[in-house]
Design a protein around this motif. Structure first.
Motif, PDB file in Angstrom:
ATOM      1  N   GLY A 298      -0.090  -8.350   2.294  1.00 17.27           N
ATOM      2  CA  GLY A 298      -0.742  -9.248   3.237  1.00 17.27           C
ATOM      3  C   GLY A 298      -1.612 -10.292   2.565  1.00 17.27           C
ATOM      4  O   GLY A 298      -1.244 -10.880   1.537  1.00 17.27           O
ATOM      5  N   LEU A 299      -2.802 -10.505   3.124  1.00 18.80           N
ATOM      6  CA  LEU A 299      -3.708 -11.535   2.623  1.00 18.80           C
ATOM      7  C   LEU A 299      -4.560 -11.057   1.453  1.00 18.80           C
ATOM      8  O   LEU A 299      -5.367 -11.811   0.935  1.00 18.80           O
ATOM      9  N   ALA A 300      -4.375  -9.802   1.035  1.00 20.66           N
ATOM     10  CA  ALA A 300      -5.054  -9.356  -0.183  1.00 20.66           C
ATOM     11  C   ALA A 300      -4.516 -10.121  -1.384  1.00 20.66           C
ATOM     12  O   ALA A 300      -5.214 -10.315  -2.376  1.00 20.66           O
ATOM     13  N   ASP A 301      -3.249 -10.573  -1.298  1.00 16.12           N
ATOM     14  CA  ASP A 301      -2.656 -11.445  -2.316  1.00 16.12           C
ATOM     15  C   ASP A 301      -1.649 -12.340  -1.608  1.00 16.12           C
ATOM     16  O   ASP A 301      -0.459 -12.009  -1.521  1.00 16.12           O
ATOM     17  N   PRO A 302      -2.089 -13.471  -1.056  1.00 16.03           N
ATOM     18  CA  PRO A 302      -1.180 -14.363  -0.320  1.00 16.03           C
ATOM     19  C   PRO A 302      -0.001 -14.843  -1.147  1.00 16.03           C
ATOM     20  O   PRO A 302       1.035 -15.229  -0.592  1.00 16.03           O
ATOM     21  N   GLN A 303      -0.121 -14.800  -2.470  1.00 15.06           N
ATOM     22  CA  GLN A 303       0.963 -15.274  -3.332  1.00 15.06           C
ATOM     23  C   GLN A 303       2.152 -14.310  -3.332  1.00 15.06           C
ATOM     24  O   GLN A 303       3.274 -14.706  -3.647  1.00 15.06           O
ATOM     25  N   ALA A 304       1.917 -13.047  -2.969  1.00 15.78           N
ATOM     26  CA  ALA A 304       2.992 -12.058  -3.022  1.00 15.78           C
ATOM     27  C   ALA A 304       4.173 -12.455  -2.153  1.00 15.78           C
ATOM     28  O   ALA A 304       5.334 -12.276  -2.533  1.00 15.78           O
ATOM     29  N   HIS A 305       3.886 -12.998  -0.983  1.00 14.78           N
ATOM     30  CA  HIS A 305       4.938 -13.443  -0.078  1.00 14.78           C
ATOM     31  C   HIS A 305       5.798 -14.504  -0.756  1.00 14.78           C
ATOM     32  O   HIS A 305       7.044 -14.451  -0.716  1.00 14.78           O
ATOM     33  N   ALA A 306       5.153 -15.465  -1.389  1.00  9.89           N
ATOM     34  CA  ALA A 306       5.896 -16.538  -2.055  1.00  9.89           C
ATOM     35  C   ALA A 306       6.709 -16.002  -3.226  1.00  9.89           C
ATOM     36  O   ALA A 306       7.838 -16.459  -3.471  1.00  9.89           O
ATOM     37  N   VAL A 307       6.161 -15.027  -3.965  1.00  9.43           N
ATOM     38  CA  VAL A 307       6.889 -14.423  -5.096  1.00  9.43           C
ATOM     39  C   VAL A 307       8.205 -13.829  -4.609  1.00  9.43           C
ATOM     40  O   VAL A 307       9.255 -13.990  -5.232  1.00  9.43           O
ATOM     41  N   CYS A 308       8.169 -13.142  -3.468  1.00 12.47           N
ATOM     42  CA  CYS A 308       9.380 -12.521  -2.932  1.00 12.47           C
ATOM     43  C   CYS A 308      10.398 -13.565  -2.482  1.00 12.47           C
ATOM     44  O   CYS A 308      11.600 -13.424  -2.734  1.00 12.47           O
ATOM     45  N   LEU A 309       9.917 -14.598  -1.813  1.00  9.84           N
ATOM     46  CA  LEU A 309      10.836 -15.644  -1.354  1.00  9.84           C
ATOM     47  C   LEU A 309      11.475 -16.372  -2.537  1.00  9.84           C
ATOM     48  O   LEU A 309      12.672 -16.698  -2.511  1.00  9.84           O
TER      49      LEU A 309
END
Length: 437
Positions: A298-309
């Motif tokens: 989640g928002l604990a690391d917003p970059q994680a979502h982008a890394v997956c995409l």
């Protein structure tokens, strides 16, 4: 657990031509290897036999752990006629004949244990056909399945049966089986210690597969013991159990997801590799790891979502096997990222509140008033434009007038959400100050 026994064969010449698994068939439940949690004195089957009352059963477990053997032995122990059918080859007409024979047998004072292999392959109508015959005592049903019964079997059938879970054989179980085979064949396996262990691992918890491997090894000529390399050259490792649409599919994706959530990159990589070697579609994994990013990081690391995409996009551009490395990097990143499900929990709480409050309208001061009539109705009256406030925060209420201010999003003290919590606390103090004033 497999078909095996310790007694000496009565006709050696004829016995030597029988498959090893058949020659080592147990004659009593006490001779069965493994599955003490089911057949032990204090286990379900032990208690049933001790009480002299056998109920219908569903035996759920992987191949080669003794489901058929247990069914045969239960029939012997309870003096029931053993009838075996397979759901793959049996139709409605065949079932009717089985039930008619069981009725005649019952009239003559003999009960029937009907063993149904691959019972999950029967459709709903076929499964329903067992119910009246189970209820009136015509048959005791023992079904065998490799699939999760709660997904594959009718609730009515499950309610009339007890589900017993059989486990894959451990290395210790397989070693006991190998020793019984050596005793039966009156010859030691021509393998080094390491090669013997490798052969047990090749069986992958399947006793029947192990006995087939042993038969192959014993048929080789020569007196020299084989090492791991020689064994691997001559034998193929048993393919891992994996059905992309079956129960094992969901077991492994659950293991991967929970390993990521538990911040264990090594376990996460292992379960991902297990799925890929089993033939899983990497695109399915790309979708699931993206879900993990929004659900558990989640928002604990917003970059994680982008890394997956980006990993997903990289896979689409490179394909297999190079693109799978990008997915592996994403999984590793997720496992090491700070975790928070605060937004996920907050959204579920907001959804519950939305369903509960129904059609409550927004407060009029935050409604647009494009017409004079709407202005007359008070739309937009008293709205405070936040950018005009000294600190860009008006502190107005944005919930329906009949509702208290809900608190759904509660950030954790981890990662980037630590900063978001500071902002949220700051806004909460300002709101209390403005509304109090």
């Amino acid at each position: 657990m497999v078909d095996l026994f310790d007694t000496a064969p009565e006709a050696p010449e004829m016995d030597a031509q029988r498959p090893l698994a058949d020659r080592l068939r147990p004659r009593t439940l006490s001779e069965v290897i493994g599955q003490e949690q089911v057949i032990g004195p204090d286990a379900p089957l032990g208690m049933m036999l001790d009480a002299g009352s056998l109920s219908s059963l569903i035996l759920w477990g992987p191949p080669g752990v003794g489901k058929t053997t247990i069914a045969r032995l239960l029939a012997d122990e309870t003096d029931l006629a053993f009838v075996q059918i397979s759901a793959i080859f049996t139709g409605i007409a065949d079932l009717k004949k089985v039930f008619e024979s069981a009725k005649i047998r019952r009239q003559n004072g003999k009960g029937t244990l009907l063993f149904v292999d691959e019972i999950h392959r029967f459709n709903k109508a076929q499964q329903d056909g067992f119910l009246p015959h189970m209820e009136d005592g015509t048959i005791v049903l023992v079904g065998a399945t490799t699939e999760n019964p709660s997904f594959e079997l009718n609730s009515a059938l499950l309610s009339r049966s007890q589900v017993l879970v059989l486990n894959r054989l451990t290395l210790a179980d397989l070693e006991r089986l190998a020793q019984r085979a050596e005793k039966e064949l009156d010859r030691a396996l021509p393998l080094t210690g390491e090669a013997r262990e490798a052969m047990l691992e090749m069986a992958d918890g399947d006793g029947r597969a192990l006995l087939n491997l042993i038969e192959q090894v014993m048929a080789w000529k020569g007196d020299k013991k084989l090492d791991v390399e020689a064994l691997s050259t001559r034998l193929m490792r048993r393919a891992a159990i994996y059905d992309k649409s079956g129960d094992e599919h969901y077991n492994l994706i659950s293991a991967l997801h929970k390993s990521v959530r538990g911040s264990d990159p090594d376990a996460a990589l292992y379960w991902m590799a297990r799925m890929l070697t089993g033939g899983e579609d990497p695109r399915y994994l790309a979708r699931r790891i993206t879900r993990m990013a929004v659900e558990d990081i989640g928002l604990a690391d917003p970059q994680a979502h982008a890394v997956c995409l980006h990993a997903w996009e990289t896979y689409e551009r490179l394909g297999s096997p190079e693109g799978e490395l990008a997915l592996a990097q994403a999984v590793t990143y997720l496992a090491m990222a700070p975790k928070s499900n605060a937004a996920y929990v907050g959204f579920k709480a907001a959804m519950a509140a939305a369903k509960k409050t129904g059609s409550e309208p927004p407060p009029k001061h935050i409604l647009n008033a494009p017409t004079s009539m709407m202005k007359d109705q008070g739309y937009g009256d008293g709205y405070a434009y936040d950018h005009d406030a000294e600190d860009g925060f008006s502190g107005q209420n944005y919930f329906p007038d009949s509702m208290k201010h809900g608190v759904y999003y509660q950030p954790v003290e981890r990662g980037f959400e630590r900063e978001l919590k500071k902002r949220l606390d700051y806004f909460a103090k300002l709101r209390a100050k403005r509304q109090g004033g």
